[in-house]
Design a protein around this motif. Structure first.
Motif, PDB file in Angstrom:
ATOM      1  N   GLY A 121      29.059  45.717  43.986  1.00 26.81           N
ATOM      2  CA  GLY A 121      30.276  46.369  43.399  1.00 26.81           C
ATOM      3  C   GLY A 121      30.188  46.983  41.931  1.00 26.81           C
ATOM      4  O   GLY A 121      31.289  47.174  41.343  1.00 26.81           O
ATOM      5  N   CYS A 176      26.403  51.866  44.735  1.00 30.16           N
ATOM      6  CA  CYS A 176      27.210  52.622  45.661  1.00 30.16           C
ATOM      7  C   CYS A 176      26.138  53.544  46.564  1.00 30.16           C
ATOM      8  O   CYS A 176      24.993  53.800  46.015  1.00 30.16           O
ATOM      9  CB  CYS A 176      28.448  53.522  45.225  1.00 30.16           C
ATOM     10  SG  CYS A 176      27.922  54.733  44.207  1.00 30.16           S
ATOM     11  N   HIS A 229      36.594  50.174  45.928  1.00 27.09           N
ATOM     12  CA  HIS A 229      36.015  51.408  45.078  1.00 27.09           C
ATOM     13  C   HIS A 229      35.678  50.534  43.582  1.00 27.09           C
ATOM     14  O   HIS A 229      36.422  49.714  43.398  1.00 27.09           O
ATOM     15  CB  HIS A 229      36.552  52.616  45.117  1.00 27.09           C
ATOM     16  CG  HIS A 229      35.674  53.449  44.475  1.00 27.09           C
ATOM     17  ND1 HIS A 229      34.757  54.390  44.988  1.00 27.09           N
ATOM     18  CD2 HIS A 229      36.099  54.389  43.025  1.00 27.09           C
ATOM     19  CE1 HIS A 229      34.335  55.208  44.291  1.00 27.09           C
ATOM     20  NE2 HIS A 229      35.070  55.348  42.981  1.00 27.09           N
ATOM     21  N   VAL A 230      34.955  51.076  42.596  1.00 27.89           N
ATOM     22  CA  VAL A 230      35.080  50.524  41.581  1.00 27.89           C
ATOM     23  C   VAL A 230      36.308  50.763  40.385  1.00 27.89           C
ATOM     24  O   VAL A 230      37.161  51.686  40.895  1.00 27.89           O
ATOM     25  CB  VAL A 230      33.902  51.030  40.679  1.00 27.89           C
ATOM     26  CG1 VAL A 230      34.155  52.564  40.239  1.00 27.89           C
ATOM     27  CG2 VAL A 230      33.629  50.525  39.364  1.00 27.89           C
ATOM     28  N   CYS A 279      31.388  58.555  46.630  1.00 31.57           N
ATOM     29  CA  CYS A 279      30.793  57.240  46.295  1.00 31.57           C
ATOM     30  C   CYS A 279      31.494  56.244  47.318  1.00 31.57           C
ATOM     31  O   CYS A 279      32.646  55.929  47.379  1.00 31.57           O
ATOM     32  CB  CYS A 279      30.811  56.625  45.057  1.00 31.57           C
ATOM     33  SG  CYS A 279      29.573  57.638  43.805  1.00 31.57           S
ATOM     34  N   TYR A 281      31.400  52.317  47.814  1.00 37.82           N
ATOM     35  CA  TYR A 281      30.777  51.074  47.361  1.00 37.82           C
ATOM     36  C   TYR A 281      30.859  50.039  48.248  1.00 37.82           C
ATOM     37  O   TYR A 281      29.842  49.392  48.364  1.00 37.82           O
ATOM     38  CB  TYR A 281      31.828  50.748  46.203  1.00 37.82           C
ATOM     39  CG  TYR A 281      31.546  51.406  44.695  1.00 37.82           C
ATOM     40  CD1 TYR A 281      30.656  50.670  43.918  1.00 37.82           C
ATOM     41  CD2 TYR A 281      32.029  52.668  44.469  1.00 37.82           C
ATOM     42  CE1 TYR A 281      30.345  51.310  42.646  1.00 37.82           C
ATOM     43  CE2 TYR A 281      31.520  53.377  43.354  1.00 37.82           C
ATOM     44  CZ  TYR A 281      30.718  52.413  42.299  1.00 37.82           C
ATOM     45  OH  TYR A 281      30.402  52.940  41.108  1.00 37.82           O
TER      46      TYR A 281
END
Length: 338
Positions: A209, A214, A240-241, A315, A317
């Motif tokens: 993470g 990703c 997600h980040v 993206c 993740y």
């Protein structure tokens, strides 16, 4: 001979089964229920505190705007006084007196606004402190903090992830998904690149993470994920980040609309388990309830159809699958008497 017979008898006896652990007592169950009630109450109080924090932030933004406005007005006054000295027949003492009067008026306005905002801040902070002092003791706060840390250590969810690669999950296929081919980061030795990071779909089912870890792809994406065992899905988690870890403070590359389907075999049609939306302004880790399908699956398909505005790629993740495991069907032995 008697000893040998006794020894044969002992060796022929089957090993005894270990005793089953005792069921939890009523006191233990009641303690767990009390902890759950406390956690729920603290969650509600935390949401209320977050609302008060948003109000305080809005007050501070208003104060900053007023200070900027007053500062601009002060500069305008100074410029006006300078021009009046050059173009009018007033003395320097008259201009200084006019400037001092206008400055006193600006200071009074600024003091009034500061006092108003300070009173609002004191009121909100006193309300929050009273709520915390009356609702949670120090011991309870420490206990809740320890529980939250334990939850974070337990893969941030406290539930088993049947898609996790290290636990038996796998990427079965990415179909026609077009991976993003940019190679921005690299490891060099004396200026010579010796390693490029791989844009691998396996990162979606791996613990990690960090920013950039990703699977990036163009347009729409589809991943078929093999589960570690036969599972009846109850919840999906898309992570997600955090926006605080991105260079521009945005998550435009995050998935927006996506769907999940259950898969039992190559020849069978996938079963829809829900269509969802990942919220751009929500937390990095978001949960989505699976639609009841009445059956268990060996794999799921994750179909991403849009993102939050990034023009080049989306993206992925981390994607988790929670649910209830089902017993594996026993293979047919082919036995039978004649």
């Amino acid at each position: 001979m008697v000893c040998l017979a006794a020894l044969r008898t002992v060796l022929s006896e089957p090993p005894s089964e270990p005793p089953e652990p005792p069921p939890p007592s009523e006191d233990q169950l009641e303690a767990v229920r009390r902890v759950m009630v406390t956690v729920d109450r603290l969650r509600r109080e935390g949401e209320a505190a977050a609302g008060r924090l948003d109000a305080l932030t809005a007050l501070l933004d208003t104060l900053r705007h007023d200070v900027r406005h007053l500062r601009g007005a002060l500069l305008a006054v100074q410029e006006g006084v300078g021009s009046s000295r050059a173009c009018c027949n007033r003395t320097a003492s008259d201009c200084d007196g006019q400037l001092a009067g206008r400055l006193r008026g600006l200071h009074r306005r600024l003091d009034q606004r500061l006092q108003l905002h300070a009173a609002g801040l004191r009121h909100n902070l006193s309300c929050g402190a009273a709520a915390l002092a009356g609702g949670v003791s120090r011991q309870q706060a420490v206990s809740i903090a320890q529980q939250q840390l334990a939850l974070y250590d337990a893969d941030k969810t406290g539930q088993f992830d049947f898609a996790l690669e290290s636990a038996g999950g796998s990427i079965v296929s990415t179909k026609c998904t077009e991976a993003y081919g940019a190679r921005a980061a690299q490891l060099t030795v004396l200026g010579v690149p010796v390693w490029y990071p791989q844009n691998n779909p396996r990162s979606v089912i791996q613990a990690g993470g960090r920013p950039g870890e990703c699977f990036a792809f163009h347009g729409e994406g589809l991943l078929e994920i093999g589960l570690s065992r036969l599972v009846r899905p109850t919840e999906f988690v898309l992570e997600h980040v955090a926006r605080e870890l991105t260079p521009d403070g945005s998550v435009r590359s995050a998935p927006r609309r996506f769907a999940v389907l259950g898969v039992t075999g190559f020849a069978e049609e996938a079963v829809p388990l829900g269509e969802f939306q990942y919220e751009e302004r929500g937390p990095p880790l978001q949960r989505f309830a699976a639609a009841p399908a009445g059956r268990a699956f060996r794999a799921v398909q994750l179909r991403v159809t849009s993102n939050w505005g990034h023009p080049h790629y989306t993206c992925l993740y981390r994607f988790r699958v929670h649910g209830r495991p089902e017993p594996e069907p026993q293979p047919w032995s082919g036995g039978g008497g004649r």
